[in-house]
Design an enzyme around this catalytic site. Structure first.
Site, PDB file in Angstrom:
ATOM      1  N   VAL A  65     -27.860  31.159 117.011  1.00 37.95           N
ATOM      2  CA  VAL A  65     -28.803  31.478 115.930  1.00 37.95           C
ATOM      3  C   VAL A  65     -30.123  31.903 116.550  1.00 37.95           C
ATOM      4  O   VAL A  65     -30.622  31.262 117.472  1.00 37.95           O
ATOM      5  CB  VAL A  65     -29.024  30.255 115.001  1.00 37.95           C
ATOM      6  CG1 VAL A  65     -30.037  30.597 113.910  1.00 37.95           C
ATOM      7  CG2 VAL A  65     -27.713  29.806 114.376  1.00 37.95           C
ATOM      8  N   GLY A 110     -34.354  30.246 119.513  1.00 37.50           N
ATOM      9  CA  GLY A 110     -32.911  30.401 119.305  1.00 37.50           C
ATOM     10  C   GLY A 110     -32.199  29.118 119.682  1.00 37.50           C
ATOM     11  O   GLY A 110     -32.790  28.223 120.304  1.00 37.50           O
ATOM     12  N   LYS A 111     -30.960  28.991 119.301  1.00 38.81           N
ATOM     13  CA  LYS A 111     -30.144  27.831 119.725  1.00 38.81           C
ATOM     14  C   LYS A 111     -28.688  28.184 119.493  1.00 38.81           C
ATOM     15  O   LYS A 111     -28.360  28.968 118.593  1.00 38.81           O
ATOM     16  CB  LYS A 111     -30.517  26.600 118.900  1.00 38.81           C
ATOM     17  CG  LYS A 111     -30.064  25.286 119.500  1.00 38.81           C
ATOM     18  CD  LYS A 111     -30.868  24.957 120.750  1.00 38.81           C
ATOM     19  CE  LYS A 111     -31.200  23.511 120.899  1.00 38.81           C
ATOM     20  NZ  LYS A 111     -32.355  23.260 121.729  1.00 38.81           N
ATOM     21  N   GLY A 112     -27.825  27.592 120.288  1.00 36.69           N
ATOM     22  CA  GLY A 112     -26.407  27.864 120.107  1.00 36.69           C
ATOM     23  C   GLY A 112     -25.577  26.699 120.565  1.00 36.69           C
ATOM     24  O   GLY A 112     -26.111  25.685 121.039  1.00 36.69           O
ATOM     25  N   ASP A 151     -28.572  22.612 127.326  1.00 34.89           N
ATOM     26  CA  ASP A 151     -28.932  21.687 126.252  1.00 34.89           C
ATOM     27  C   ASP A 151     -27.967  20.505 126.381  1.00 34.89           C
ATOM     28  O   ASP A 151     -27.463  20.253 127.486  1.00 34.89           O
ATOM     29  CB  ASP A 151     -28.812  22.410 124.898  1.00 34.89           C
ATOM     30  CG  ASP A 151     -29.662  21.781 123.804  1.00 34.89           C
ATOM     31  OD1 ASP A 151     -30.839  22.128 123.684  1.00 34.89           O
ATOM     32  OD2 ASP A 151     -29.152  20.902 123.074  1.00 34.89           O
TER      33      ASP A 151
END
Ligand code: GLU
Length: 425
Positions: A65, A110-112, A151
């Site tokens: 995202v 962002g992050k995924g 992460d």
């Protein structure tokens, strides 16, 4: 007409939206900016087919995202965890927008992640999964597009698999496409310890403004992964007494102080890098969540989100909480802690050392020139101290809590750039 408010069934996303709206209203942010910033620019969902060691094929779900690219390329980690879904990634991507903005670095958020249980996957399965995921998200990542990083449950090895896959697909070396890489391959000395070092720095700065001597402070740290372990080490190096540490195998509590050298040796020798079997002088083993409730002055939740909530926050004995994890305190938990007079340093200030360190790595990759570890650490501490002071001063001046102050400062910078750039997309 006022902007319609988004709500979400996912607790983390709902919290992210509420925090945003609350701060935006208090700042008097324009409706058009509230509308834009309460949505994500892109939510990508991908299937990740993996050939398992037994020959069967399992299809995992993956996400990336991009909440905002107003300030620069999207930036944020990729996690491997069973709870990962699109809404969780969106909430965390939003948090990254504010984190990068507050940190003063030129990135959006962002992050995924992949919804999977990495503890039951073999190394080869993890490698195939990482490579398949990298190939799926390749169209939207790049040095000037979106720069992922480690992460929860990912680290240098995963970054190399991602980068190697996309590099081979594109036929070129692009070192600035992922950060958090090993030193051996385009990484930076200092990046591994950066998040924990930054979390501890915020705790130490809070002690300083409150006139407290670290040597008189007893601290408890939830999580002994990358963030928790280096938070513990940095605090102990500054003289604080670490009385409790924990991971999924339990809480290890010693009022005399935990022997951290032994704890590091323990995880090094454990196949899954866990504290299982750890013991030291006066050490007692307690339940997994007891680390949150032991007798101490400072509590550092450095594991997963939502751990201090309507059921647990009341049992906290610490007077100060520094959020090492992303979102460890729910809004209910926040209220309970505030009513008890607990002071809190919010996640996207406290744990921004990781992404600031990533920025240093990216900058070095662009230059093809490496800094010394000393340069890296000095710059990191300098920036962290400055950011802590900015939020602390703002909170004092406006008489708001540090979380609200951090949100307002961060949102303002993104809003100003949005105005400057204008709306096209
Ligand atoms: N995963 C870390 C965070 O949540 C680091 C992100 C990055 O370096 O891009 O801040």
């Amino acid at each position: 007409m006022s902007a319609t408010r988004r709500t979400a069934t996912n607790v983390l996303l709902d919290t992210a939206l509420k925090n945003f709206y609350g701060a935006a209203e208090e700042m008097g942010l324009k409706d058009k900016l509230i509308s834009i910033l309460s949505h994500s620019e892109r939510r990508l969902e991908v299937s990740v087919p993996v050939e398992m060691d037994d020959g069967s094929v399992q299809v995992f779900k993956g996400y990336r995202v991009q909440h905002s690219t107003a300030l620069g390329p999207a930036k944020g980690g990729i996690r491997f965890h069973p709870d990962v879904d699109a809404d969780e990634c969106e909430a965390l991507a939003m948090l990254m927008t504010w984190k990068c903005s507050l940190a003063g670095i030129p990135y959006g958020g962002g992050k995924g992640g992949i919804s999977c249980d990495p503890l039951v996957l073999s190394v080869k399965e993890k490698e195939r999964m990482s490579r398949a995921f990298a190939a799926r998200i390749a169209p939207i990542v790049g040095t000037w597009q979106d720069v992922p990083a480690p992460d929860v449950n990912t680290g240098g090895q995963e970054m190399v698999w991602f980068m190697d896959t996309i590099g081979k697909m594109r036929g070129q070396v692009e070192p600035g496409i992922f950060t958090g890489k090993p030193i051996l391959y385009w990484g930076s000395k200092g990046r591994n310890e950066a998040t924990g070092r930054g979390v501890a720095t915020c705790g130490l700065e809070l002690m300083k403004v409150l006139g407290k001597n670290p040597e008189d402070m007893r601290v408890s740290i939830q999580g002994f992964g990358n963030v928790g372990s280096y938070t513990a080490k940095t605090l102990a190096d500054a003289g604080a007494k670490v009385v409790a540490i924990s991971d999924i195998t339990g809480t290890y509590y010693s009022p005399k102080g935990i022997d951290l050298k032994k704890a590091f040796a323990q995880i090094q020798s454990h196949p899954k890098k866990l504290l299982e079997g750890f013991t030291c002088e006066g050490c007692e083993k307690l339940g997994i969540s007891d680390v949150l409730f032991v007798d101490c002055d400072f509590l550092f939740p450095c594991a997963l989100d939502g751990v201090l909530n309507d059921k647990t926050a009341d049992k906290v004995k610490a007077k100060y909480v520094v959020e090492g994890a992303n979102g460890p305190v729910t809004p209910d938990g926040d209220k309970i802690l505030a009513d008890k007079g607990v002071m809190l340093v919010p996640d996207f200030l406290a744990n921004s050392g990781g992404v600031i360190g990533s920025y240093f790595e990216w900058a070095q990759n662009l230059q093809g020139f490496f800094w010394t570890e000393e340069e890296y650490n000095n710059r990191l501490i300098h920036i962290m101290k400055g950011n802590f002071k900015r939020v602390w001063d703002y909170a004092q001046a406006k008489n708001v809590k540090m979380r609200r102050a951090a949100f307002m400062t961060a949102i303002q910078r993104v809003a100003d750039v949005e105005e400057l750039r204008g709306i096209f997309l």
